[in-house]
Write a protein that holds these residues in place. Structure first.
Motif, PDB file in Angstrom:
ATOM      1  N   LEU A  25       0.836  -1.199   0.000  1.00 25.69           N
ATOM      2  CA  LEU A  25       0.000   0.000   0.000  1.00 25.69           C
ATOM      3  C   LEU A  25       0.868   1.245   0.000  1.00 25.69           C
ATOM      4  O   LEU A  25       1.942   1.264   0.616  1.00 25.69           O
ATOM      5  CB  LEU A  25      -0.909   0.026   1.236  1.00 25.69           C
ATOM      6  N   ASP A  26       0.372   2.295  -0.649  1.00 22.64           N
ATOM      7  CA  ASP A  26       1.148   3.545  -0.619  1.00 22.64           C
ATOM      8  C   ASP A  26       1.071   4.163   0.774  1.00 22.64           C
ATOM      9  O   ASP A  26       0.222   3.811   1.590  1.00 22.64           O
ATOM     10  CB  ASP A  26       0.720   4.510  -1.723  1.00 22.64           C
ATOM     11  N   SER A  27       1.966   5.094   1.038  1.00 25.79           N
ATOM     12  CA  SER A  27       2.101   5.645   2.389  1.00 25.79           C
ATOM     13  C   SER A  27       0.839   6.358   2.868  1.00 25.79           C
ATOM     14  O   SER A  27       0.518   6.321   4.058  1.00 25.79           O
ATOM     15  CB  SER A  27       3.306   6.571   2.470  1.00 25.79           C
ATOM     16  N   ALA A  28       0.092   6.997   1.963  1.00 22.30           N
ATOM     17  CA  ALA A  28      -1.129   7.698   2.380  1.00 22.30           C
ATOM     18  C   ALA A  28      -2.163   6.708   2.921  1.00 22.30           C
ATOM     19  O   ALA A  28      -2.818   6.985   3.937  1.00 22.30           O
ATOM     20  CB  ALA A  28      -1.713   8.483   1.209  1.00 22.30           C
ATOM     21  N   LEU A  29      -2.297   5.560   2.284  1.00 18.29           N
ATOM     22  CA  LEU A  29      -3.234   4.545   2.776  1.00 18.29           C
ATOM     23  C   LEU A  29      -2.700   3.900   4.053  1.00 18.29           C
ATOM     24  O   LEU A  29      -3.470   3.634   4.984  1.00 18.29           O
ATOM     25  CB  LEU A  29      -3.501   3.495   1.700  1.00 18.29           C
ATOM     26  N   MET A  30      -1.405   3.669   4.114  1.00 12.23           N
ATOM     27  CA  MET A  30      -0.814   3.062   5.311  1.00 12.23           C
ATOM     28  C   MET A  30      -1.032   3.928   6.546  1.00 12.23           C
ATOM     29  O   MET A  30      -1.293   3.406   7.630  1.00 12.23           O
ATOM     30  CB  MET A  30       0.688   2.820   5.121  1.00 12.23           C
ATOM     31  N   ALA A  86      -8.627  -1.454   0.323  1.00 13.37           N
ATOM     32  CA  ALA A  86      -7.358  -1.905  -0.260  1.00 13.37           C
ATOM     33  C   ALA A  86      -6.657  -2.906   0.660  1.00 13.37           C
ATOM     34  O   ALA A  86      -6.105  -3.918   0.197  1.00 13.37           O
ATOM     35  CB  ALA A  86      -6.455  -0.708  -0.539  1.00 13.37           C
ATOM     36  N   ALA A  87      -6.678  -2.638   1.966  1.00 10.09           N
ATOM     37  CA  ALA A  87      -6.030  -3.538   2.925  1.00 10.09           C
ATOM     38  C   ALA A  87      -6.726  -4.896   2.965  1.00 10.09           C
ATOM     39  O   ALA A  87      -6.063  -5.940   3.037  1.00 10.09           O
ATOM     40  CB  ALA A  87      -6.024  -2.899   4.311  1.00 10.09           C
TER      41      ALA A  87
END
Length: 138
Positions: A25-30, A86-87
């Protein structure tokens, strides 16, 4: 002739790799996801490595298991719809790959995000097509 006993676990858990989400996952989603605690469950045979699971089943006399998440349960607390969706898709792909070691004995349960019901239905159908045995929603 005595009947063979069949023992099936209807509530077994796996332990997902702690970095499963951070690697994909990209950092914004993380940043929107809760931290993933480690509780030591990953030390049990088959908890994280599916190749160890059939031996653990045999040692316990268990024929098959319905597999639920451990770390992914924390993702139900996510208030960011896109991050949660997404997760969960990553988890669903991971549990599907995990169960492929013994698909006649390991039955994965998907996790679904309920923020967008059309997306949830689409993910449920995708998981069904993968061969997952059921799904959880919060």
């Amino acid at each position: 002739m005595p009947e063979a006993k069949v023992l099936f676990s209807a509530d077994s858990h796996v332990v997902e790799p702690a970095d499963l989400w951070s690697h994909h996952l990209d950092s914004a989603l993380m940043e929107a996801l809760p931290p993933m605690p480690r509780k030591g469950f990953d030390k049990h045979p088959g908890a994280t490595d599916p190749h160890d699971r059939p031996g653990a089943l045999a040692a316990d006399g268990v024929c098959g298991e319905i597999l639920y998440p451990t770390l992914a349960l924390h993702l139900f607390a996510t208030e960011h719809p896109q991050a949660q969706q997404a997760a969960f898709q990553l988890y669903n792909d991971w549990i599907n790959a995990y169960r492929q070691v013994a698909p006649d004995r390991l039955f994965g349960i998907a996790c679904l995000s309920a923020y967008d019901m059309q997306a949830a239905v689409a993910e449920l159908e995708r998981c069904r097509d993968l061969g997952l045995a059921g799904a959880m929603l919060w």
